[in-house]
Design a protein around this motif. Structure first.
Motif, mmCIF file in Angstrom:
data_model
loop_
_atom_site.group_PDB
_atom_site.id
_atom_site.type_symbol
_atom_site.label_atom_id
_atom_site.label_comp_id
_atom_site.label_asym_id
_atom_site.label_seq_id
_atom_site.Cartn_x
_atom_site.Cartn_y
_atom_site.Cartn_z
ATOM 1 N N LEU A 83 36.221 44.331 36.437
ATOM 2 C CA LEU A 83 37.078 43.532 37.274
ATOM 3 C C LEU A 83 37.317 42.220 36.702
ATOM 4 N N ARG A 84 36.108 41.490 36.566
ATOM 5 C CA ARG A 84 36.058 40.111 35.973
ATOM 6 C C ARG A 84 36.808 39.976 34.743
ATOM 7 N N ILE A 85 36.416 40.901 33.844
ATOM 8 C CA ILE A 85 37.085 40.934 32.515
ATOM 9 C C ILE A 85 38.632 40.950 32.516
ATOM 10 N N LEU A 86 39.005 41.748 33.418
ATOM 11 C CA LEU A 86 40.767 41.922 33.500
ATOM 12 C C LEU A 86 41.226 40.619 34.139
ATOM 13 N N PHE A 87 40.543 40.158 35.129
ATOM 14 C CA PHE A 87 40.883 38.882 35.662
ATOM 15 C C PHE A 87 41.128 37.867 34.722
ATOM 16 N N TYR A 88 40.159 37.652 33.677
ATOM 17 C CA TYR A 88 40.006 36.585 32.731
ATOM 18 C C TYR A 88 41.250 36.832 32.004
ATOM 19 N N VAL A 89 41.530 38.137 31.499
ATOM 20 C CA VAL A 89 42.487 38.442 30.527
ATOM 21 C C VAL A 89 43.833 37.945 31.216
ATOM 22 N N HIS A 90 44.002 38.185 32.481
ATOM 23 C CA HIS A 90 45.192 37.803 33.411
ATOM 24 C C HIS A 90 45.189 36.300 32.996
ATOM 25 N N ALA A 91 44.282 35.501 33.774
ATOM 26 C CA ALA A 91 44.379 34.217 33.717
ATOM 27 C C ALA A 91 44.781 33.536 32.318
ATOM 28 N N LEU A 92 43.850 33.919 31.433
ATOM 29 C CA LEU A 92 44.294 33.294 29.845
ATOM 30 C C LEU A 92 45.517 33.785 29.473
ATOM 31 N N SER A 93 46.108 34.932 29.848
ATOM 32 C CA SER A 93 47.206 35.231 29.365
ATOM 33 C C SER A 93 48.342 34.155 29.894
ATOM 34 N N GLU A 94 48.143 34.239 31.109
ATOM 35 C CA GLU A 94 49.216 33.213 31.867
ATOM 36 C C GLU A 94 49.200 31.916 31.512
ATOM 37 N N ILE A 95 47.947 31.203 31.230
ATOM 38 C CA ILE A 95 47.842 29.901 30.930
ATOM 39 C C ILE A 95 48.657 29.783 29.387
ATOM 40 N N LEU A 96 48.288 30.702 28.562
ATOM 41 C CA LEU A 96 48.723 30.622 27.141
ATOM 42 C C LEU A 96 50.320 30.753 27.381
ATOM 43 N N SER A 97 50.841 31.433 28.082
ATOM 44 C CA SER A 97 52.327 31.657 28.508
ATOM 45 C C SER A 97 52.877 30.379 28.759
#
Length: 248
Positions: A83-97
């Motif tokens: 769950l923590r990994i998926l949350f970090y993927v979500h956050a980093l993807s949106e920041i880079l976007s």
């Protein structure tokens, strides 16, 4: 006397003709220089348009859907580490976007004709505002279980959905604007992007049903085996103690 007059005329013509020729060559040189500058600027502008399109595709057409899929998949995950990994993927993807879309918007304001007389530019301005609003809402996320968490989640979800849909729409309008400006075909890129959108949509819908499909198979496969083991071998009050914990 007439001979002297003609001789003087030819002498003056001989002296003036180099000046006239050099003037023509100067005008032609200036014209060629301007044409060279125009071609150079056209190449530069074409490169900037392509770079702008690539940045916005990477932002709205790839990273935003990846972040959306990651947070969607986390709804079915029980393991805290996953769950923590998926949350970090979500956050980093949106920041880079957000960073890439900001770079694309800065390029647009600096290098392009921003008269806002077409659909692509108008949607782009509204989309850029929604992206930053979504980022700010994500930063002020309330703690889970707090009073305003439900309302925050609803607003965050609605804005995220709107950003994703408008982002995809604006990529299509950007391809149309590119065709109108450069007179180049966009059929290939339209087909490729449509295939990508269809794949992401299918994966978004399918992964939500995968757990349900998997459980259906497990329950049907174990239905004929189950009850006798628990009822005969184990007391009812001991079943919870030996129940296997879900592994990560």
């Amino acid at each position: 006397m007439r001979f002297l007059h003609n001789l003087g005329f030819f002498c003056i013509l001989f002296l003036v003709s180099p000046l006239f020729t050099s003037s023509q060559e100067h005008v032609k040189g200036v014209s060629n220089h301007k044409e060279h500058i125009h071609k150079h600027m056209s190449r530069k502008l074409s490169f900037e348009i392509k770079l702008h399109g690539f940045l916005l595709w990477a932002s709205m057409g790839f990273l935003t859907p990846v972040g959306l899929l990651a947070i969607r998949m986390s709804h079915r995950v029980q393991c805290r580490r996953r769950l923590r990994i998926l949350f970090y993927v979500h956050a980093l993807s949106e920041i880079l976007s957000l960073l890439l879309s900001t770079a694309g918007a800065v390029m647009s304001f600096r290098n392009f004709n921003n008269s806002f007389n077409n659909r692509h530019q108008r949607i782009g301005v509204g989309l850029y505002g929604l992206i930053w609003l979504q980022a700010l809402i994500g930063i002020v996320r309330p703690q889970r279980g707090s009073k305003g968490r439900s309302m925050w989640f609803l607003v965050h979800w609605m804005l995220g959905t709107a950003v994703s849909l408008l982002g995809v729409l604006n990529i299509y309008t950007g391809l149309v604007a590119y065709q109108e400006k450069t007179s180049k075909g966009i059929k290939f890129w339209t087909i490729v992007f449509t295939a990508e959108v269809c794949f992401i949509t299918f994966f978004y819908l399918f992964q939500d049903k995968w757990v349900y499909i998997h459980k259906q198979g497990v329950s049907l496969g174990n239905e004929s085996k189950g009850a006798t083991t628990d009822q005969v071998v184990l007391p009812r009050d001991k079943q919870k103690e030996v129940a296997p914990a879900e592994s990560c």
